[in-house]
Structures are given as C-alpha cells and as structure tokens.
Design a protein around this motif. Structure first.
Motif, PDB file in Angstrom:
ATOM      1  N   ALA A  42      33.884 -55.250 -63.461  1.00 52.92           N
ATOM      2  CA  ALA A  42      32.464 -54.903 -63.567  1.00 52.92           C
ATOM      3  C   ALA A  42      32.197 -54.053 -64.802  1.00 52.92           C
ATOM      4  CB  ALA A  42      32.015 -54.163 -62.316  1.00 52.92           C
ATOM      5  N   THR A  43      33.072 -53.098 -65.067  1.00 51.04           N
ATOM      6  CA  THR A  43      32.892 -52.228 -66.229  1.00 51.04           C
ATOM      7  C   THR A  43      32.990 -53.023 -67.523  1.00 51.04           C
ATOM      8  OG1 THR A  43      33.796 -50.363 -64.995  1.00 51.04           O
ATOM      9  CG2 THR A  43      33.749 -50.172 -67.385  1.00 51.04           C
ATOM     10  N   GLN A  44      33.942 -53.941 -67.592  1.00 57.13           N
ATOM     11  CA  GLN A  44      34.080 -54.757 -68.791  1.00 57.13           C
ATOM     12  C   GLN A  44      32.849 -55.633 -69.002  1.00 57.13           C
ATOM     13  OE1 GLN A  44      36.697 -54.504 -71.061  1.00 57.13           O
ATOM     14  NE2 GLN A  44      35.190 -55.672 -72.264  1.00 57.13           N
ATOM     15  N   LEU A  45      32.317 -56.181 -67.910  1.00 59.17           N
ATOM     16  CA  LEU A  45      31.087 -56.977 -68.016  1.00 59.17           C
ATOM     17  C   LEU A  45      29.934 -56.128 -68.543  1.00 59.17           C
ATOM     18  CD1 LEU A  45      31.280 -59.025 -64.687  1.00 59.17           C
ATOM     19  CD2 LEU A  45      31.369 -59.991 -66.990  1.00 59.17           C
ATOM     20  N   LEU A  46      29.809 -54.908 -68.039  1.00 51.97           N
ATOM     21  CA  LEU A  46      28.739 -54.025 -68.495  1.00 51.97           C
ATOM     22  C   LEU A  46      28.889 -53.696 -69.977  1.00 51.97           C
ATOM     23  CD1 LEU A  46      28.548 -51.576 -65.439  1.00 51.97           C
ATOM     24  CD2 LEU A  46      26.886 -53.339 -66.044  1.00 51.97           C
ATOM     25  N   LEU A  47      30.137 -53.475 -70.400  1.00 55.03           N
ATOM     26  CA  LEU A  47      30.379 -53.189 -71.818  1.00 55.03           C
ATOM     27  C   LEU A  47      29.993 -54.380 -72.693  1.00 55.03           C
ATOM     28  CD1 LEU A  47      33.866 -51.418 -71.534  1.00 55.03           C
ATOM     29  CD2 LEU A  47      31.725 -50.346 -72.219  1.00 55.03           C
ATOM     30  N   ASP A  48      30.328 -55.577 -72.241  1.00 51.04           N
ATOM     31  CA  ASP A  48      30.017 -56.782 -73.011  1.00 51.04           C
ATOM     32  C   ASP A  48      28.531 -57.111 -72.994  1.00 51.04           C
ATOM     33  OD1 ASP A  48      32.638 -57.150 -73.781  1.00 51.04           O
ATOM     34  OD2 ASP A  48      33.133 -58.470 -72.113  1.00 51.04           O
ATOM     35  N   LEU A  49      27.841 -56.675 -71.950  1.00 49.76           N
ATOM     36  CA  LEU A  49      26.400 -56.930 -71.863  1.00 49.76           C
ATOM     37  C   LEU A  49      25.588 -55.932 -72.690  1.00 49.76           C
ATOM     38  CD1 LEU A  49      26.005 -57.653 -68.035  1.00 49.76           C
ATOM     39  CD2 LEU A  49      25.614 -59.292 -69.875  1.00 49.76           C
ATOM     40  N   LYS A  50      26.201 -54.809 -73.048  1.00 55.95           N
ATOM     41  CA  LYS A  50      25.479 -53.713 -73.684  1.00 55.95           C
ATOM     42  C   LYS A  50      24.688 -54.165 -74.910  1.00 55.95           C
ATOM     43  CE  LYS A  50      24.753 -49.238 -74.665  1.00 55.95           C
ATOM     44  NZ  LYS A  50      23.967 -48.308 -73.845  1.00 55.95           N
ATOM     45  N   GLU A  51      25.304 -54.976 -75.747  1.00 54.67           N
ATOM     46  CA  GLU A  51      24.660 -55.382 -77.000  1.00 54.67           C
ATOM     47  C   GLU A  51      24.061 -56.787 -76.920  1.00 54.67           C
ATOM     48  OE1 GLU A  51      24.275 -53.124 -79.209  1.00 54.67           O
ATOM     49  OE2 GLU A  51      25.595 -51.720 -78.155  1.00 54.67           O
ATOM     50  N   SER A  52      23.969 -57.346 -75.732  1.00 52.90           N
ATOM     51  CA  SER A  52      23.460 -58.705 -75.582  1.00 52.90           C
ATOM     52  C   SER A  52      21.947 -58.696 -75.378  1.00 52.90           C
ATOM     53  CB  SER A  52      24.130 -59.389 -74.389  1.00 52.90           C
ATOM     54  OG  SER A  52      23.613 -58.888 -73.165  1.00 52.90           O
ATOM     55  N   ASP A  53      21.379 -59.888 -75.241  1.00 51.47           N
ATOM     56  CA  ASP A  53      19.945 -60.006 -74.964  1.00 51.47           C
ATOM     57  C   ASP A  53      19.633 -59.758 -73.494  1.00 51.47           C
ATOM     58  OD1 ASP A  53      19.424 -60.638 -77.608  1.00 51.47           O
ATOM     59  OD2 ASP A  53      19.672 -62.796 -77.296  1.00 51.47           O
ATOM     60  N   ALA A  54      20.670 -59.580 -72.680  1.00 54.48           N
ATOM     61  CA  ALA A  54      20.477 -59.285 -71.255  1.00 54.48           C
ATOM     62  C   ALA A  54      21.291 -58.048 -70.903  1.00 54.48           C
ATOM     63  CB  ALA A  54      20.910 -60.486 -70.400  1.00 54.48           C
ATOM     64  N   PRO A  55      20.901 -56.866 -71.418  1.00 49.58           N
ATOM     65  CA  PRO A  55      21.690 -55.644 -71.227  1.00 49.58           C
ATOM     66  C   PRO A  55      21.776 -55.244 -69.759  1.00 49.58           C
ATOM     67  CG  PRO A  55      19.520 -55.121 -72.108  1.00 49.58           C
ATOM     68  CD  PRO A  55      19.649 -56.615 -72.149  1.00 49.58           C
ATOM     69  N   PRO A  56      22.721 -54.361 -69.428  1.00 54.25           N
ATOM     70  CA  PRO A  56      22.880 -53.934 -68.033  1.00 54.25           C
ATOM     71  C   PRO A  56      21.584 -53.365 -67.454  1.00 54.25           C
ATOM     72  CG  PRO A  56      24.709 -53.154 -69.365  1.00 54.25           C
ATOM     73  CD  PRO A  56      23.702 -53.721 -70.320  1.00 54.25           C
ATOM     74  N   LYS A  57      21.337 -53.685 -66.199  1.00 56.51           N
ATOM     75  CA  LYS A  57      20.167 -53.154 -65.505  1.00 56.51           C
ATOM     76  C   LYS A  57      20.543 -51.834 -64.830  1.00 56.51           C
ATOM     77  CE  LYS A  57      18.497 -57.845 -64.639  1.00 56.51           C
ATOM     78  NZ  LYS A  57      18.133 -58.865 -63.615  1.00 56.51           N
ATOM     79  N   SER A  58      19.532 -51.019 -64.608  1.00 55.77           N
ATOM     80  CA  SER A  58      19.789 -49.699 -64.039  1.00 55.77           C
ATOM     81  C   SER A  58      20.482 -49.783 -62.685  1.00 55.77           C
ATOM     82  CB  SER A  58      18.458 -48.935 -63.899  1.00 55.77           C
ATOM     83  OG  SER A  58      18.682 -47.647 -63.370  1.00 55.77           O
ATOM     84  N   ASN A  59      20.044 -50.737 -61.831  1.00 57.35           N
ATOM     85  CA  ASN A  59      20.664 -50.824 -60.505  1.00 57.35           C
ATOM     86  C   ASN A  59      22.105 -51.318 -60.582  1.00 57.35           C
ATOM     87  OD1 ASN A  59      19.922 -53.421 -61.252  1.00 57.35           O
ATOM     88  ND2 ASN A  59      19.364 -54.049 -59.190  1.00 57.35           N
ATOM     89  N   GLU A  60      22.431 -52.123 -61.609  1.00 58.90           N
ATOM     90  CA  GLU A  60      23.801 -52.585 -61.780  1.00 58.90           C
ATOM     91  C   GLU A  60      24.695 -51.426 -62.214  1.00 58.90           C
ATOM     92  OE1 GLU A  60      22.261 -57.032 -63.169  1.00 58.90           O
ATOM     93  OE2 GLU A  60      23.066 -55.625 -64.649  1.00 58.90           O
ATOM     94  N   LEU A  61      24.216 -50.639 -63.156  1.00 57.41           N
ATOM     95  CA  LEU A  61      24.972 -49.464 -63.591  1.00 57.41           C
ATOM     96  C   LEU A  61      25.159 -48.479 -62.442  1.00 57.41           C
ATOM     97  CD1 LEU A  61      23.164 -49.081 -66.996  1.00 57.41           C
ATOM     98  CD2 LEU A  61      25.650 -49.334 -66.770  1.00 57.41           C
ATOM     99  N   SER A  62      24.102 -48.265 -61.671  1.00 56.01           N
ATOM    100  CA  SER A  62      24.185 -47.348 -60.530  1.00 56.01           C
ATOM    101  C   SER A  62      25.210 -47.825 -59.510  1.00 56.01           C
ATOM    102  CB  SER A  62      22.817 -47.199 -59.865  1.00 56.01           C
ATOM    103  OG  SER A  62      21.896 -46.569 -60.731  1.00 56.01           O
ATOM    104  N   ALA A  63      25.244 -49.146 -59.284  1.00 58.57           N
ATOM    105  CA  ALA A  63      26.196 -49.705 -58.317  1.00 58.57           C
ATOM    106  C   ALA A  63      27.632 -49.443 -58.749  1.00 58.57           C
ATOM    107  CB  ALA A  63      25.965 -51.205 -58.160  1.00 58.57           C
ATOM    108  N   VAL A  64      27.925 -49.645 -60.026  1.00 54.98           N
ATOM    109  CA  VAL A  64      29.291 -49.470 -60.504  1.00 54.98           C
ATOM    110  C   VAL A  64      29.655 -47.982 -60.580  1.00 54.98           C
ATOM    111  CG1 VAL A  64      30.904 -49.973 -62.375  1.00 54.98           C
ATOM    112  CG2 VAL A  64      29.173 -51.660 -61.733  1.00 54.98           C
ATOM    113  N   ILE A  65      28.722 -47.149 -61.030  1.00 53.53           N
ATOM    114  CA  ILE A  65      28.975 -45.702 -61.029  1.00 53.53           C
ATOM    115  C   ILE A  65      29.269 -45.224 -59.609  1.00 53.53           C
ATOM    116  CG2 ILE A  65      27.918 -43.433 -61.399  1.00 53.53           C
ATOM    117  CD1 ILE A  65      26.345 -44.740 -63.736  1.00 53.53           C
TER     118      ILE A  65
END
Length: 419
Positions: free
Chosen positions: A207-230
């Motif tokens: 999940a963390t790697q996916l979030l890192l790869d999404l950071k600079e994409s056109d579909a960046p991590p959503k707040s609820n996704e980050l909250s779930a992983v944190i």
C-alpha cells in the motif's frame, strides 16, 4: 340457404372455445406463478413451467451448493445442456455447464465454457470469478487484474471474494504494475484496496509503495486512502512509519503548519488524518475552525460552543510524536461565560496506555487571550507515540452537569525544553 346447426353442435363449439381459452389462461397462470416462485423454490417453479430457464439455473445452482448431498453431475449436466438447446445465447447456462465440468475435473473443457459465457456477457459473474482464479494460477496477472476491474465495476460487493488474491498479485512486478495502472485510471475499488492492504504488514508495504507511485500521477492519493494506511501502521504499532507517511502526504502549504502539534493555530484545512486534528461528534457542543489571518478581534482558532447540555468524552484529538525529554504545552485562549461543572482539559497519553502523561486544565469564566502553560516530560522508553485530546471529566451524562459558554483556542503548542 343458411346452414342449420343443431343445439348440440353449437354447445360443442362453445365448449371447444372455452377449453382453449381456459388452457391459455391456465398456461399463463402457471408461467406467472413459476416466475413468482423462482427465487425461493426453483424446483416448484420448474415443475410449473419446465421451460423457465431462471428456475432451472436456480435449481441446478442449489444442487451444486447443497453440502449435505453429493450432486449427480451427469444429471445436472444433461439438464443444463437440454436448456441450452432452447436458449443458446444465455451466458449463465454456459457458465453453469462450465462449473459442472470444473467440478468433474474437466478443467480445460470448463474454461472453454467460461470463455464462451464471457463472450456473450463480459460481466457474467461466475465465469469472471473462475477466470480470475485461472489467470492467477497460470501467472497471467495483467489479465487477472483486468478481469478483477470488470468484475468490481459491475459487482462492487464482490470485493471480499477476490481480496485474498491481492497479495499474490502485488508481490509480482507485472501484477503490481497492472494494479497501479488500474488505480491510476481511478478504478472504483481503489479505496477498498487500501482498506484491505492495511490489515497486514505485507499489505502495508504494498500500500505504501502504491501511494508513493501515485504521488506524482494524475490520480494522487486520496485523504481517506492515506488515513487508512497510516491507521494500519498504528494498529501494527509501527509508529515511526505512520508518522513518516503522514509527513509524506503533506502539501507544501500544509508543511508550513508543522510542529510538535500540527496546525497549532487551528487553520480550517484539517484532513482528518491521525497526525492532524480529528473532530469527534458530540451532541452537546459545536467545534469550528477559523483562520487566524484577518480574523475579527483575534477570534481565529478553534471555537468550542457548549449548548447547555451534559458533555462526556472527547471533542478534539490529534496523534503526536514526542521523543523522550522535557516539554512545555502552552495555550492562548479566550472565553465568554464559560461554565464547566466538570473539568475541561487537554490530556496527553502514551498510545496504548491508560495513565496520563499530562493534564492541562482550562479555566472557567470570561477572559481574553489568556496565556496558560504546563510542563511535562516523556520518559526514555515505552512511549513512542502520544495522543493529545480535549475532553471533559464527566463520567455520566447527568443534566446536573451542563456545560455552558464559548471557548476560543487561538493557539496550542508544545516546545521542547533544554536539559
């Protein structure tokens, strides 16, 4: 001359018309009743209308799922193939025949039927599920992810059924890239994906790697996704990883609000993440944030309005990470007609422990920008992360203890003291 008919002939003709009409009505009634009984009693429905394909599929499916009896696969196959002669375009029948052959051990034939079912209907659910499993088994993970995407777009409630296959897919580079491409395309199941991955250490890594790869994409991590992983890291007691991911999630503007307490001036930009302010629902009070920039009469900050009712529990909280050492917590606050029948205070507790590290009480009355402070310390071990909470000392919601008035907290901060 007009043909003469006897009374007997006329009666016979009328009887014949009546018989045909009655037969049609009875047939229509049987079909209608058969449709009505399909969901609960497919066998009875099929007896009323042998050509009712829905009832036939329901009856065969019921026999296949009956764990108390061993199904007669040959008999069930004959029924399904017989129905296919009357409805060659029904994808469900091909899927059903495929399932029977699959259980007979004829897997190659079974997958031919599953493929045919999907040619007729891309979203035929059972064929899709079997095809996903087959693609994972054969290592065609890109195909598996494409099929998962089709399945979950049409049948979003089926996510739990495929969740167990996700770690295998994500552990493979091709599978990982296929999942990443799907969520970059804003697959509707991406939020469920992160909610599932947060449950295990291996899932958290993916999940963390996916979030890192999404950071600079056109579909960046959503707040609820980050909250779930944190939150997943916190559940696993990996507090340092949780905090690093929170810092990673901040925008350039949000980084300006950093400190031992994030957003110490209560700017109205909270995200609800664990290391940001979390507002708790409370019926006896209202909490609002207002920007300190351009505020009238210095009213920027967090305003807590008590509604002349009992208040029990937490109004506001934030996870913080303080290394061992000595600290001072400071509050600049204003109040109007504040009446606190039981204490209102900020508490600091080590996560996972009941005892308080510090309790910072808020005074009653009316005052303007009063400065309050309290010293405390974090021990050298056993307290890697803390929880900061605004709460009341009320144990029960008794109407004898009603909270009244308004509290405005302009700034709440923690600073480390030199040793």
């Amino acid at each position: 001359m007009m043909e003469q008919t006897s009374p007997l002939s006329r009666n016979l003709r009328r009887s014949g018309v009546w018989f045909v009409a009655s037969a049609l009505v009875l047939a229509a009634s049987s079909i209608g009743l058969s449709r009505f009984l399909e969901p609960e009693t497919p066998a009875v429905s099929l007896a009323l209308d042998p050509l009712n394909v829905n009832a036939l599929i329901g009856a065969i499916t019921g026999d296949l799922n009956d764990t108390s009896n061993t199904p007669d696969f040959d008999a069930l196959l004959a029924k399904a193939e017989g129905a296919l002669r009357f409805d060659v375009a029904d994808a469900r029948l091909y899927s059903l025949i495929g399932e029977i052959k699959y259980r007979q051990g004829k897997k190659e034939e079974a997958y031919d039927f599953f493929d045919q079912a999907r040619k007729l209907s891309k979203t035929e659910i059972h064929a899709l599920q079997r095809s996903i499993g087959h693609s994972i088994e054969t290592g065609d993970l890109s195909k598996a992810v494409g099929e998962i995407d089709i399945l979950l777009r049409r049948w979003p409630d089926r996510f739990p059924a495929i969740a167990e296959g996700l770690p295998t897919i994500l552990s493979n580079p091709d599978g990982y890239q296929a999942v990443l491409a799907a969520i970059k395309a804003d697959a509707p199941w991406r939020t469920n994906l992160f909610a599932t991955l947060r449950r295990t250490p291996e899932g958290l890594d993916s999940a963390t790697q996916l979030l890192l790869d999404l950071k600079e994409s056109d579909a960046p991590p959503k707040s609820n996704e980050l909250s779930a992983v944190i939150g997943g890291y916190i559940l696993q007691k990996e507090y340092e990883s949780a905090y690093r991911l929170f810092l990673f999630s901040l925008t350039d503007e949000q980084r300006k609000l950093g400190g031992y307490i994030f957003n110490s001036t209560f700017e109205p930009v909270y995200s609800g993440k664990h290391f940001d302010w979390q507002l708790r629902d409370q019926s006896g009070l209202e909490v609002t944030f207002a920007t300190s920039k351009g505020a009238i009469e210095g009213e920027g900050g967090a305003t807590v309005r008590f509604l002349n009712t009992p208040v029990k529990g937490t109004a506001l909280q934030q996870y913080i990470e303080l290394p061992p050492g000595s600290y001072k917590i400071s509050l600049i606050a204003s109040a109007r007609n504040l009446k606190l029948p039981k204490e209102l205070f900020w508490s600091i507790k080590c996560v996972g422990q009941a005892s308080e590290t510090a309790r910072f009480k808020i005074p009653e009355g009316t005052y303007n920008r009063q400065a309050l402070s309290l010293g405390f310390s974090i021990g050298p071990a056993g307290c890697p992360m803390q929880l900061l909470k605004l709460e009341t000392a009320a144990i029960a919601e008794s109407w004898r203890f009603r909270y009244v008035g308004t509290l405005v907290m302009h700034k709440l901060s923690i600073e480390r003291l030199s040793s």
